[in-house]
Design a protein around this motif. Structure first.
Motif, PDB file in Angstrom:
ATOM      1  N   MET A 166       1.037  -1.216   0.003  1.00 35.99           N
ATOM      2  CA  MET A 166      -0.189   0.018  -0.149  1.00 35.99           C
ATOM      3  C   MET A 166       0.974   1.184  -0.124  1.00 35.99           C
ATOM      4  O   MET A 166       1.859   1.126   0.552  1.00 35.99           O
ATOM      5  N   ASN A 167       0.432   2.216  -0.624  1.00 32.33           N
ATOM      6  CA  ASN A 167       1.100   3.732  -0.830  1.00 32.33           C
ATOM      7  C   ASN A 167       0.384   4.444  -0.117  1.00 32.33           C
ATOM      8  O   ASN A 167      -0.689   4.670  -0.223  1.00 32.33           O
ATOM      9  N   TYR A 168       1.346   5.460   0.535  1.00 30.85           N
ATOM     10  CA  TYR A 168       0.593   6.712   1.323  1.00 30.85           C
ATOM     11  C   TYR A 168       1.545   7.931   0.773  1.00 30.85           C
ATOM     12  O   TYR A 168       2.406   7.834   0.638  1.00 30.85           O
ATOM     13  N   LYS A 169       0.604   9.058   1.024  1.00 32.52           N
ATOM     14  CA  LYS A 169       0.889  10.229   0.463  1.00 32.52           C
ATOM     15  C   LYS A 169       0.657  11.242   1.612  1.00 32.52           C
ATOM     16  O   LYS A 169      -0.469  11.060   2.205  1.00 32.52           O
ATOM     17  N   PHE A 170       1.665  12.186   2.013  1.00 33.02           N
ATOM     18  CA  PHE A 170       1.416  13.158   2.822  1.00 33.02           C
ATOM     19  C   PHE A 170       2.097  14.658   2.392  1.00 33.02           C
ATOM     20  O   PHE A 170       3.222  14.347   2.216  1.00 33.02           O
ATOM     21  N   PHE A 171       1.190  15.347   2.454  1.00 36.39           N
ATOM     22  CA  PHE A 171       1.854  16.783   2.044  1.00 36.39           C
ATOM     23  C   PHE A 171       2.022  17.821   3.481  1.00 36.39           C
ATOM     24  O   PHE A 171       0.897  18.010   3.930  1.00 36.39           O
ATOM     25  N   ASP A 172       3.140  18.130   3.695  1.00 36.98           N
ATOM     26  CA  ASP A 172       3.105  18.891   4.973  1.00 36.98           C
ATOM     27  C   ASP A 172       3.366  20.373   4.490  1.00 36.98           C
ATOM     28  O   ASP A 172       4.371  20.818   3.850  1.00 36.98           O
TER      29      ASP A 172
ATOM     30  N   LEU B 124       4.019   6.628  10.284  1.00 37.80           N
ATOM     31  CA  LEU B 124       2.367   6.296  10.519  1.00 37.80           C
ATOM     32  C   LEU B 124       2.063   5.579  11.480  1.00 37.80           C
ATOM     33  O   LEU B 124       2.747   4.703  12.118  1.00 37.80           O
ATOM     34  N   ARG B 125       0.873   5.764  12.109  1.00 37.14           N
ATOM     35  CA  ARG B 125       0.166   5.057  13.075  1.00 37.14           C
ATOM     36  C   ARG B 125      -0.864   4.474  12.200  1.00 37.14           C
ATOM     37  O   ARG B 125      -1.743   5.181  11.861  1.00 37.14           O
TER      38      ARG B 125
ATOM     39  N   ARG C 249      -6.343  -2.271  17.781  1.00 38.76           N
ATOM     40  CA  ARG C 249      -4.838  -2.489  17.870  1.00 38.76           C
ATOM     41  C   ARG C 249      -4.160  -1.568  17.126  1.00 38.76           C
ATOM     42  O   ARG C 249      -4.644  -1.048  15.911  1.00 38.76           O
ATOM     43  N   GLU C 250      -2.877  -1.065  17.620  1.00 42.79           N
ATOM     44  CA  GLU C 250      -2.237   0.040  17.010  1.00 42.79           C
ATOM     45  C   GLU C 250      -0.756  -0.536  16.676  1.00 42.79           C
ATOM     46  O   GLU C 250      -0.268  -1.504  17.089  1.00 42.79           O
ATOM     47  N   SER C 251      -0.437   0.030  15.450  1.00 44.73           N
ATOM     48  CA  SER C 251       0.910  -0.564  14.994  1.00 44.73           C
ATOM     49  C   SER C 251       1.771   0.805  14.328  1.00 44.73           C
ATOM     50  O   SER C 251       1.010   1.730  13.799  1.00 44.73           O
ATOM     51  N   PHE C 252       3.176   1.026  14.331  1.00 42.37           N
ATOM     52  CA  PHE C 252       3.620   2.172  13.923  1.00 42.37           C
ATOM     53  C   PHE C 252       4.518   1.652  12.759  1.00 42.37           C
ATOM     54  O   PHE C 252       5.515   0.745  12.998  1.00 42.37           O
ATOM     55  N   SER C 253       4.933   2.655  11.775  1.00 37.82           N
ATOM     56  CA  SER C 253       5.729   2.354  10.886  1.00 37.82           C
ATOM     57  C   SER C 253       7.116   2.776  11.197  1.00 37.82           C
ATOM     58  O   SER C 253       7.412   3.257  12.230  1.00 37.82           O
ATOM     59  N   ASN C 254       8.120   2.575  10.347  1.00 41.66           N
ATOM     60  CA  ASN C 254       9.587   2.931  10.810  1.00 41.66           C
ATOM     61  C   ASN C 254       9.474   4.378  10.423  1.00 41.66           C
ATOM     62  O   ASN C 254       8.811   4.981   9.745  1.00 41.66           O
ATOM     63  N   VAL C 255      10.507   5.261  11.313  1.00 41.82           N
ATOM     64  CA  VAL C 255      10.607   6.684  11.023  1.00 41.82           C
ATOM     65  C   VAL C 255      11.266   7.106   9.656  1.00 41.82           C
ATOM     66  O   VAL C 255      12.389   6.187   9.395  1.00 41.82           O
TER      67      VAL C 255
END
Length: 135
Positions: free
Chosen positions: A1-7, A20-21, A28-34
């Motif tokens: 899966m691809n995600y996009k975020f524009f800050d 990403l959280r 249940r929660e999981s976090f991506s790598n930084v």
């Protein structure tokens, strides 16, 4: 899966960290790598004008961190030049510049409500964005 975020609150020359959280349906929660992102403080940048939409005045901010001929222009959506806001050399010493526009064309008349493009040319760099005028 691809995600996009524009800050939209990124400042040139700084380092940012993102991750990403994920929250599953069962809670249940999981976090991506930084992910580390370093912005380039040697690049030309053009910020969004403020306010946008504008009623009578708006301010354009841009960064040119080197000596260069710079031009900031407003165009209507048909590509006709409406106003040249800046056409001069910048020293690039601090690199940050602000130009205020009163919503008038080169002949001194108020432009009508609608969408416009603004274009920054600095050396080989050409950047553009859109703005809205509401009368």
């Amino acid at each position: 899966m691809n995600y996009k975020f524009f800050d939209q609150d990124v400042t040139s020359g700084y380092s940012y960290q993102y991750r990403l959280r994920q929250v599953d349906y069962d809670g249940r929660e999981s976090f991506s790598n930084v992910v580390n992102v370093v912005t380039d403080n040697k690049a030309v940048s053009l910020e969004d004008n403020f306010p946008n939409p504008a009623h009578d005045k708006t301010t354009f901010s841009f960064r040119v961190p080197f000596r260069s001929d710079v031009k900031l222009e407003i165009y209507d959506m048909m590509g006709h030049l409406v106003k040249t806001l800046y056409n001069d050399e910048v020293a690039g010493s601090n690199g940050n510049y602000r130009i205020e526009w009163d919503g008038r064309d080169d002949a001194g008349y108020e432009v009508s409500s609608g969408s416009y493009m603004y274009k920054l040319t600095a050396g080989e760099s050409v950047l553009s964005k859109t703005l809205t005028i509401v009368r």
